[in-house]
Design a protein around this motif. Structure first.
Motif, PDB file in Angstrom:
ATOM      1  N   ILE A 306      99.765  19.640  23.608  1.00  0.00           N
ATOM      2  CA  ILE A 306      99.471  21.046  23.859  1.00  0.00           C
ATOM      3  C   ILE A 306     100.467  21.902  23.084  1.00  0.00           C
ATOM      4  N   SER A 307      99.952  22.734  22.200  1.00  0.00           N
ATOM      5  CA  SER A 307     100.837  23.571  21.373  1.00  0.00           C
ATOM      6  C   SER A 307     100.950  24.994  21.899  1.00  0.00           C
ATOM      7  N   ALA A 308     100.007  25.432  22.744  1.00  0.00           N
ATOM      8  CA  ALA A 308     100.078  26.786  23.303  1.00  0.00           C
ATOM      9  C   ALA A 308      99.303  26.846  24.610  1.00  0.00           C
ATOM     10  N   VAL A 309      99.764  27.747  25.488  1.00  0.00           N
ATOM     11  CA  VAL A 309      99.115  27.957  26.786  1.00  0.00           C
ATOM     12  C   VAL A 309      99.001  29.449  27.025  1.00  0.00           C
ATOM     13  N   ALA A 310      97.823  29.896  27.428  1.00  0.00           N
ATOM     14  CA  ALA A 310      97.623  31.293  27.809  1.00  0.00           C
ATOM     15  C   ALA A 310      96.928  31.308  29.160  1.00  0.00           C
ATOM     16  N   ALA A 311      97.637  31.804  30.178  1.00  0.00           N
ATOM     17  CA  ALA A 311      97.089  31.793  31.535  1.00  0.00           C
ATOM     18  C   ALA A 311      96.736  33.191  31.988  1.00  0.00           C
ATOM     19  N   THR A 312      95.603  33.288  32.711  1.00  0.00           N
ATOM     20  CA  THR A 312      95.195  34.541  33.345  1.00  0.00           C
ATOM     21  C   THR A 312      94.978  34.253  34.829  1.00  0.00           C
ATOM     22  N   ALA A 313      94.579  35.258  35.564  1.00  0.00           N
ATOM     23  CA  ALA A 313      94.333  35.070  36.995  1.00  0.00           C
ATOM     24  C   ALA A 313      93.164  34.144  37.249  1.00  0.00           C
ATOM     25  N   ASN A 314      92.268  34.022  36.279  1.00  0.00           N
ATOM     26  CA  ASN A 314      91.044  33.258  36.493  1.00  0.00           C
ATOM     27  C   ASN A 314      90.974  31.941  35.746  1.00  0.00           C
ATOM     28  N   GLY A 315      91.940  31.681  34.880  1.00  0.00           N
ATOM     29  CA  GLY A 315      91.862  30.442  34.131  1.00  0.00           C
ATOM     30  C   GLY A 315      93.005  30.272  33.156  1.00  0.00           C
ATOM     31  N   VAL A 316      92.945  29.162  32.408  1.00  0.00           N
ATOM     32  CA  VAL A 316      93.997  28.809  31.460  1.00  0.00           C
ATOM     33  C   VAL A 316      93.359  28.363  30.155  1.00  0.00           C
ATOM     34  N   GLU A 317      93.849  28.909  29.039  1.00  0.00           N
ATOM     35  CA  GLU A 317      93.403  28.456  27.725  1.00  0.00           C
ATOM     36  C   GLU A 317      94.484  27.594  27.099  1.00  0.00           C
ATOM     37  N   LEU A 318      94.117  26.373  26.719  1.00  0.00           N
ATOM     38  CA  LEU A 318      95.039  25.450  26.064  1.00  0.00           C
ATOM     39  C   LEU A 318      94.680  25.311  24.598  1.00  0.00           C
ATOM     40  N   THR A 319      95.685  25.350  23.751  1.00  0.00           N
ATOM     41  CA  THR A 319      95.499  25.006  22.350  1.00  0.00           C
ATOM     42  C   THR A 319      95.928  23.553  22.195  1.00  0.00           C
ATOM     43  N   VAL A 320      94.958  22.699  21.860  1.00  0.00           N
ATOM     44  CA  VAL A 320      95.180  21.257  21.823  1.00  0.00           C
ATOM     45  C   VAL A 320      95.211  20.803  20.368  1.00  0.00           C
ATOM     46  N   ARG A 321      96.282  20.088  20.035  1.00  0.00           N
ATOM     47  CA  ARG A 321      96.461  19.598  18.657  1.00  0.00           C
ATOM     48  C   ARG A 321      96.334  18.082  18.630  1.00  0.00           C
ATOM     49  N   ASP A 322      95.527  17.576  17.716  1.00  0.00           N
ATOM     50  CA  ASP A 322      95.468  16.134  17.499  1.00  0.00           C
ATOM     51  C   ASP A 322      96.758  15.705  16.801  1.00  0.00           C
ATOM     52  N   ARG A 323      97.490  14.795  17.381  1.00  0.00           N
ATOM     53  CA  ARG A 323      98.823  14.446  16.883  1.00  0.00           C
ATOM     54  C   ARG A 323      98.798  13.824  15.494  1.00  0.00           C
ATOM     55  N   HIS A 324      97.692  13.244  15.097  1.00  0.00           N
ATOM     56  CA  HIS A 324      97.648  12.532  13.823  1.00  0.00           C
ATOM     57  C   HIS A 324      96.867  13.276  12.750  1.00  0.00           C
ATOM     58  N   ARG A 325      95.812  13.937  13.134  1.00  0.00           N
ATOM     59  CA  ARG A 325      95.026  14.693  12.149  1.00  0.00           C
ATOM     60  C   ARG A 325      95.482  16.136  12.022  1.00  0.00           C
ATOM     61  N   GLY A 326      96.125  16.651  13.075  1.00  0.00           N
ATOM     62  CA  GLY A 326      96.569  18.041  13.054  1.00  0.00           C
ATOM     63  C   GLY A 326      95.506  19.042  13.437  1.00  0.00           C
ATOM     64  N   ASP A 327      94.301  18.580  13.775  1.00  0.00           N
ATOM     65  CA  ASP A 327      93.223  19.500  14.153  1.00  0.00           C
ATOM     66  C   ASP A 327      93.588  20.267  15.417  1.00  0.00           C
ATOM     67  N   LEU A 328      93.215  21.553  15.447  1.00  0.00           N
ATOM     68  CA  LEU A 328      93.462  22.403  16.610  1.00  0.00           C
ATOM     69  C   LEU A 328      92.152  22.757  17.289  1.00  0.00           C
ATOM     70  N   ALA A 329      92.178  22.769  18.602  1.00  0.00           N
ATOM     71  CA  ALA A 329      91.004  23.186  19.374  1.00  0.00           C
ATOM     72  C   ALA A 329      91.483  23.982  20.562  1.00  0.00           C
ATOM     73  N   ARG A 330      90.740  25.034  20.900  1.00  0.00           N
ATOM     74  CA  ARG A 330      91.074  25.841  22.080  1.00  0.00           C
ATOM     75  C   ARG A 330      90.065  25.542  23.172  1.00  0.00           C
ATOM     76  N   GLU A 331      90.591  25.233  24.365  1.00  0.00           N
ATOM     77  CA  GLU A 331      89.726  24.895  25.493  1.00  0.00           C
ATOM     78  C   GLU A 331      90.158  25.671  26.725  1.00  0.00           C
ATOM     79  N   ARG A 332      89.174  26.130  27.477  1.00  0.00           N
ATOM     80  CA  ARG A 332      89.460  26.885  28.698  1.00  0.00           C
ATOM     81  C   ARG A 332      89.276  25.990  29.913  1.00  0.00           C
ATOM     82  N   PHE A 333      90.232  26.094  30.856  1.00  0.00           N
ATOM     83  CA  PHE A 333      90.167  25.344  32.107  1.00  0.00           C
ATOM     84  C   PHE A 333      90.407  26.295  33.279  1.00  0.00           C
ATOM     85  N   ASP A 334      89.877  25.889  34.419  1.00  0.00           N
ATOM     86  CA  ASP A 334      90.102  26.672  35.634  1.00  0.00           C
ATOM     87  C   ASP A 334      91.409  26.283  36.327  1.00  0.00           C
ATOM     88  N   LEU A 335      91.900  25.086  36.018  1.00  0.00           N
ATOM     89  CA  LEU A 335      93.147  24.601  36.607  1.00  0.00           C
ATOM     90  C   LEU A 335      93.751  23.567  35.676  1.00  0.00           C
TER      91      LEU A 335
END
Length: 460
Positions: A306-335
């Motif tokens: 996890i390279s970044a976290v952005a939390a709000t009252a309703n959820g959390v956005e994680l920036t997920v990095r593949d450790r070997h390819r370096g690809d970044l993806a943003r995913e939203r979670f409720d917890l």
């Protein structure tokens, strides 16, 4: 009115200090202890009493049996007194259920209710001059009250580790596993209808949380994010398990720091970043069956950090990095649930130099060359610059000095309690000579000649 001075104050009344209470009663009944516990009752790991989860601990390595197999405080005697011994033996379990072991610990604790103050949260420990002019400790409570003692034993449990970038996030939707059960109970209605939950980590706890969430919330999507290629199985061969023997503690304590680092690397997967075979198979089968049904709800994302976290009252956005390819993806979670472990003593970002409760004493505590709290062979803390401190002990937190069996493990708990109880009695009452002992071995106090003894209990 003269203030009460306790022989010993134990901070925390979890398994470590409960084992010490038993050892004092059985070995050193002259010592009058007081234990201070922040909770209103003793419940071992209340947030992780998951259905079906076990302790990963041989039940005979309980609070007392390795030191005294005849003790009434053994796990087997608990089962007998509860009328469950034969039924338990009929189960054929290698490890007991965590909820039953928690009941055992509460049962033992109940025998010492007259020596415990519950709801007593400690916020400071300071050196103080006692009424008789000697040095001891003032233990401060959040209530504003304080207690005086000649000896302090600190066993408050380990500090949760929140790695970056989660350490900078203050959100009720980013939670360490030490708050798991109460958090999911609070959000039960929300996740019963669906939603997305992330579990961060590659440990036994991460796998257990994933399985428990899938059972509780079959409509929710559970995504476990781990840095490694795959979940690793714990190394529990009997050869590696010799790391929880008294002889290894002696070997480790006297090793150089370089050797300690090498031993830690060798033993890492006996306890960290790994899980037992039964839960790994259960998780793999669950995912396989969900795919077979075309209704996958549980996912494992390996090689992820996890390279970044952005939390709000309703959820959390994680920036997920593949450790070997370096690809970044943003995913939203409720917890987001952090199965990221606990801090040991040391200089690294995932460690801490000393227990936070000793902050006021920090300048007076001796440190190792690495900056960690220096703890003696008998778990006594030394003073800085050759200064002698009133007796202060820290234990069940000392993996950096005593090895992996001190990582909150039950394995040698009763023997550590014996070591500390004998040392305390000798410090408080030199009229009774106690032969030096690290871990048991049947050494008994040798009374001094009658004419030299102090009558009427411990000297003031």
């Amino acid at each position: 009115m003269t203030a009460i001075v306790h022989d010993m104050i134990g901070i925390g009344f979890g398994p470590a200090n409960i084992a010490l209470a038993v050892a004092l009663e059985e070995l050193q009944p002259r010592v009058r202890p007081l234990f201070l516990e922040a909770r209103d009752r003793v419940v071992w790991q209340p947030e992780m009493l998951l259905a079906g989860s076990d302790t990963q601990n041989n039940p005979v390595r309980d609070l007392v049996t390795p030191r005294n197999p005849r003790s009434k405080y053994s796990f087997l005697n608990f089962l007998f007194e509860q009328g469950r011994m034969l039924e338990y033996l009929n189960l054929g379990l290698e490890f007991p259920l965590r909820k039953e072991y928690s009941q055992y610990i509460s049962w033992v604790a109940a025998h010492f209710a007259d020596r415990v103050e519950y709801g007593a949260t400690v916020n400071a420990v300071d050196i103080a001059t006692l009424p008789d002019g000697t040095e001891g400790y003032r233990v401060g409570l959040v209530s504003g009250e304080s207690r005086l003692a000649r000896v302090v034993v600190l066993a408050p449990g380990r500090t949760p580790y929140l790695p970056a970038p989660f350490d900078a996030v203050d959100s009720e939707r980013v939670v360490h596993l030490t708050r798991y059960a109460s958090t999911v109970a609070r959000h039960a209605e929300e996740f019963a209808a669906g939603g997305r939950i992330a579990v961060i980590g590659g440990s036994q706890s991460a796998v257990e949380l994933t399985l428990d969430l899938a059972r509780r919330f079959p409509r929710a999507e559970i995504v476990t994010l781990a840095r490694g290629f795959g979940f690793r199985m714990k190394d529990v061969s009997p050869f590696m398990e010799e790391s929880i023997m008294p002889e290894f503690v002696d070997y480790y304590f006297h090793a150089s720091q370089q050797s300690k680092d090498l031993l830690d690397a060798d033993l890492r997967y006996t306890n960290y970043s790994a899980a037992d075979a039964d839960v790994l198979r259960a998780l793999y089968l669950l995912i396989y069956e969900q795919r077979l049904d075309g209704a996958q709800k549980v996912f494992v994302r390996n090689n992820s950090e996890i390279s970044a976290v952005a939390a709000t009252a309703n959820g959390v956005e994680l920036t997920v990095r593949d450790r070997h390819r370096g690809d970044l993806a943003r995913e939203r979670f409720d917890l987001v649930l952090l199965a990221t472990g606990f801090r040991n003593f040391g200089p690294r970002p995932d460690q801490e130099p000393y227990p936070p409760l000793l902050e006021n004493l920090a300048p007076q505590l001796h440190r190792t060359d690495q900056g960690a709290l220096a703890v003696g062979y008998d778990y006594r803390v030394a003073g800085a610059h050759g200064r002698s401190l009133p007796p202060l002990f820290v234990y069940n937190l000392c993996e950096s000095s005593h090895g992996i069996s001190d990582a909150g493990s039950f394995s040698l708990l009763s023997l550590r309690a014996e070591t500390i109880s004998r040392t305390i009695a000798d410090l408080l009452d030199p009229a009774v000579t106690v032969a030096p002992v690290l871990f048991g071995g049947g050494t008994s106090p040798v009374p001094a000649p009658a004419a030299d003894r102090v009558s009427g209990g411990l000297p003031r």
